[in-house]
Enzyme design. Structure first.
Site, PDB file in Angstrom:
ATOM      1  N   GLY A  83       0.808  -1.222   0.000  1.00 31.85           N
ATOM      2  CA  GLY A  83       0.000   0.000   0.000  1.00 31.85           C
ATOM      3  C   GLY A  83       0.837   1.264   0.000  1.00 31.85           C
ATOM      4  O   GLY A  83       2.037   1.238  -0.267  1.00 31.85           O
TER       5      GLY A  83
ATOM      6  N   LEU B 213       0.533   3.636  -2.242  1.00 27.77           N
ATOM      7  CA  LEU B 213       0.981   3.410  -3.616  1.00 27.77           C
ATOM      8  C   LEU B 213       1.577   4.652  -4.269  1.00 27.77           C
ATOM      9  O   LEU B 213       1.204   5.779  -3.944  1.00 27.77           O
ATOM     10  CB  LEU B 213      -0.202   2.904  -4.458  1.00 27.77           C
ATOM     11  CG  LEU B 213      -0.879   1.641  -3.923  1.00 27.77           C
ATOM     12  CD1 LEU B 213      -2.002   1.207  -4.862  1.00 27.77           C
ATOM     13  CD2 LEU B 213       0.109   0.505  -3.739  1.00 27.77           C
TER      14      LEU B 213
ATOM     15  N   GLY C 159       5.596   3.726  -9.023  1.00 27.53           N
ATOM     16  CA  GLY C 159       6.277   2.431  -9.166  1.00 27.53           C
ATOM     17  C   GLY C 159       5.272   1.287  -9.118  1.00 27.53           C
ATOM     18  O   GLY C 159       5.256   0.410  -9.992  1.00 27.53           O
ATOM     19  N   HIS C 160       4.408   1.310  -8.084  1.00 25.79           N
ATOM     20  CA  HIS C 160       3.370   0.272  -7.985  1.00 25.79           C
ATOM     21  C   HIS C 160       2.447   0.314  -9.206  1.00 25.79           C
ATOM     22  O   HIS C 160       2.075  -0.715  -9.759  1.00 25.79           O
ATOM     23  CB  HIS C 160       2.500   0.498  -6.745  1.00 25.79           C
ATOM     24  CG  HIS C 160       3.223   0.445  -5.439  1.00 25.79           C
ATOM     25  ND1 HIS C 160       3.435   1.556  -4.663  1.00 25.79           N
ATOM     26  CD2 HIS C 160       3.775  -0.596  -4.765  1.00 25.79           C
ATOM     27  CE1 HIS C 160       4.067   1.207  -3.553  1.00 25.79           C
ATOM     28  NE2 HIS C 160       4.298  -0.086  -3.589  1.00 25.79           N
TER      29      HIS C 160
ATOM     30  N   GLN D 297       7.642  -9.471   7.896  1.00 22.57           N
ATOM     31  CA  GLN D 297       8.883  -9.102   7.199  1.00 22.57           C
ATOM     32  C   GLN D 297       9.569  -7.894   7.825  1.00 22.57           C
ATOM     33  O   GLN D 297      10.590  -7.436   7.331  1.00 22.57           O
ATOM     34  CB  GLN D 297       8.627  -8.882   5.708  1.00 22.57           C
ATOM     35  CG  GLN D 297       7.834  -7.639   5.370  1.00 22.57           C
ATOM     36  CD  GLN D 297       7.434  -7.626   3.906  1.00 22.57           C
ATOM     37  OE1 GLN D 297       6.652  -8.455   3.457  1.00 22.57           O
ATOM     38  NE2 GLN D 297       7.989  -6.703   3.141  1.00 22.57           N
TER      39      GLN D 297
ATOM     40  N   LYS E  82      13.291  -2.474  -8.307  1.00 19.78           N
ATOM     41  CA  LYS E  82      13.705  -1.676  -7.137  1.00 19.78           C
ATOM     42  C   LYS E  82      14.142  -2.581  -5.982  1.00 19.78           C
ATOM     43  O   LYS E  82      15.108  -2.313  -5.287  1.00 19.78           O
ATOM     44  CB  LYS E  82      12.519  -0.785  -6.744  1.00 19.78           C
ATOM     45  CG  LYS E  82      12.495  -0.270  -5.337  1.00 19.78           C
ATOM     46  CD  LYS E  82      13.408   0.900  -5.190  1.00 19.78           C
ATOM     47  CE  LYS E  82      13.357   1.577  -3.845  1.00 19.78           C
ATOM     48  NZ  LYS E  82      12.940   0.822  -2.723  1.00 19.78           N
TER      49      LYS E  82
ATOM     50  N   MET F  36      11.399   5.689  -6.551  1.00 22.75           N
ATOM     51  CA  MET F  36      10.164   5.889  -5.779  1.00 22.75           C
ATOM     52  C   MET F  36      10.028   4.799  -4.734  1.00 22.75           C
ATOM     53  O   MET F  36      10.350   3.635  -4.982  1.00 22.75           O
ATOM     54  CB  MET F  36       8.962   5.880  -6.703  1.00 22.75           C
ATOM     55  CG  MET F  36       8.933   7.103  -7.565  1.00 22.75           C
ATOM     56  SD  MET F  36       7.345   7.268  -8.376  1.00 22.75           S
ATOM     57  CE  MET F  36       7.697   8.709  -9.369  1.00 22.75           C
TER      58      MET F  36
HETATM   59  P1  AMP Z   1       6.057  -2.524  -1.592  1.00 26.07           P
HETATM   60  O1  AMP Z   1       4.695  -1.943  -1.476  1.00 26.07           O
HETATM   61  O2  AMP Z   1       7.147  -1.556  -1.248  1.00 26.07           O
HETATM   62  O3  AMP Z   1       6.181  -3.856  -0.885  1.00 26.07           O
HETATM   63  O4  AMP Z   1       6.288  -2.835  -3.134  1.00 26.07           O
HETATM   64  C1  AMP Z   1       5.382  -3.618  -3.863  1.00 26.07           C
HETATM   65  C2  AMP Z   1       5.981  -3.923  -5.225  1.00 26.07           C
HETATM   66  O5  AMP Z   1       6.230  -2.690  -5.915  1.00 26.07           O
HETATM   67  C3  AMP Z   1       7.323  -4.658  -5.144  1.00 26.07           C
HETATM   68  O6  AMP Z   1       7.394  -5.628  -6.172  1.00 26.07           O
HETATM   69  C4  AMP Z   1       8.319  -3.548  -5.354  1.00 26.07           C
HETATM   70  O7  AMP Z   1       9.548  -3.986  -5.891  1.00 26.07           O
HETATM   71  C5  AMP Z   1       7.573  -2.679  -6.359  1.00 26.07           C
HETATM   72  N1  AMP Z   1       8.120  -1.320  -6.358  1.00 26.07           N
HETATM   73  C6  AMP Z   1       8.337  -0.529  -5.278  1.00 26.07           C
HETATM   74  N2  AMP Z   1       8.910   0.635  -5.649  1.00 26.07           N
HETATM   75  C7  AMP Z   1       9.069   0.576  -6.996  1.00 26.07           C
HETATM   76  C8  AMP Z   1       9.603   1.466  -7.976  1.00 26.07           C
HETATM   77  N3  AMP Z   1      10.102   2.643  -7.652  1.00 26.07           N
HETATM   78  N4  AMP Z   1       9.601   1.076  -9.271  1.00 26.07           N
HETATM   79  C9  AMP Z   1       9.104  -0.139  -9.635  1.00 26.07           C
HETATM   80  N5  AMP Z   1       8.578  -1.022  -8.752  1.00 26.07           N
HETATM   81  C10 AMP Z   1       8.560  -0.677  -7.462  1.00 26.07           C
END
Ligand code: AMP
Length: 277
Positions: A28, A30, A33-34, A58, A146, A181
């Site tokens: 979340g 978001l 990137g997400h 985690q 990322k 991001m």
């Molecule tokens: P998180 O919410 O941080 O657990 O991220 C969820 C997904 O989004 C994971 O697969 C991350 O690698 C991806 N993600 C996070 N930040 C970025 C970004 N800046 N660019 C591309 N994917 C991202």
């Protein structure tokens, strides 16, 4: 777009969807990137499911679980226009009910880099991703470059445990000044936000050296360290020049290579990476 919390509702809705199912897993808060992962899933799948779950297992004991930024309403308003079919937003009690005792652990590849700084992190990641895969049963899942080690660990888990899911890794989306991001960027204020570009600058310096012909891995690590040291606010945790698949540190760069680093800026921990070759 439907939003469900309980496992029964998730299963029932999932069973009503035909064709190729794509899953994007998030915690979340978001950002672009997400959203890029969701857009890619939309292009390649008949239906897209997004999970939003801040996975407690985690986070280490002294990490930012209680302070992790959350805003479900805002998240849903960002996803809605993208044509997502289903959002699953389970509670910690649904994912880890009383008496929970099953864990998924990947070995060698979880030990260096992030694993060296966050020893219990990947056990939580692989367990929750395995649970999400089992609950949703997607054909394809989308992860961000990322979190390069996370993607490598998930690829390993999927291979080792024969999960029938295709793992897709999508490029890192960056701010205009190069900062990758991240939901945690919200914590960066004033001078720390400005200093946060140091990761991108250090990676770029090593990449230019590589493009000029440097193949000595230690020289690339030193280059990244030197740039990080030029920013007094940045406290380096590690820099790495490793094999892309095994994450073992290299002597000589050949083939696909991961340059990566973790840096503390005040209390905010940032990671970033570039892929070479
Ligand atoms: P998180 O919410 O941080 O657990 O991220 C969820 C997904 O989004 C994971 O697969 C991350 O690698 C991806 N993600 C996070 N930040 C970025 C970004 N800046 N660019 C591309 N994917 C991202």
């Amino acid at each position: 777009m439907k939003t469900v919390i309980g496992l029964d509702k998730l299963r029932a809705t999932r069973l009503s969807l035909d064709g190729i199912i794509g899953l994007v897993l998030t915690m979340g808060f978001l950002h672009e990137g997400h959203l890029s992962l969701i857009q890619r899933a939309k292009e390649e799948c008949n239906h897209v499911i997004v999970s939003i779950f801040v996975n407690p297992t985690q986070f280490g004991v002294n990490e930012d679980l209680s302070k992790y930024p959350r805003d479900l309403e805002r998240d849903l308003s960002l996803i809605e226009p993208l044509g997502v079919d289903l959002v699953w937003n389970p509670t910690p009690e649904i994912m880890y009910p009383t008496g929970y005792q099953t864990w998924v652990e990947v070995e060698a590849i979880t030990r260096p880099l992030e694993g060296s700084m966050r020893p219990t992190h990947f056990k939580g990641v692989t367990t929750v991703v395995a649970k999400l895969f089992n609950a949703v049963q997607p054909h394809k899942a989308y992860f961000g470059q990322k979190d390069a080690q996370q993607a490598a660990v998930i690829r390993q888990m999927v291979r080792d445990l024969n999960f029938p899911v295709e793992i897709n890794v999508c490029p890192t989306v960056r701010e205009a000044d190069g900062l990758a991001m991240s939901s945690r960027n919200k914590y960066l204020e004033g001078d720390n936000r400005k200093a946060a570009t140091i990761l991108f600058r250090a990676l770029s310096a090593a990449k230019s050296a590589y493009e000029s012909g440097e193949r000595d891995a230690e020289a690339l690590r030193v280059k990244m360290k030197e740039v990080l040291e030029s920013e007094s606010r940045a406290q380096m945790q590690y820099v790495s020049c490793a094999d892309y698949d095994t994450l073992e540190e290299l002597d000589v760069v050949k083939g696909k290579t991961l340059l990566s680093m973790a840096v503390l800026l005040g209390k905010t921990r940032l990671i970033d990476n570039f892929v070479l070759g």
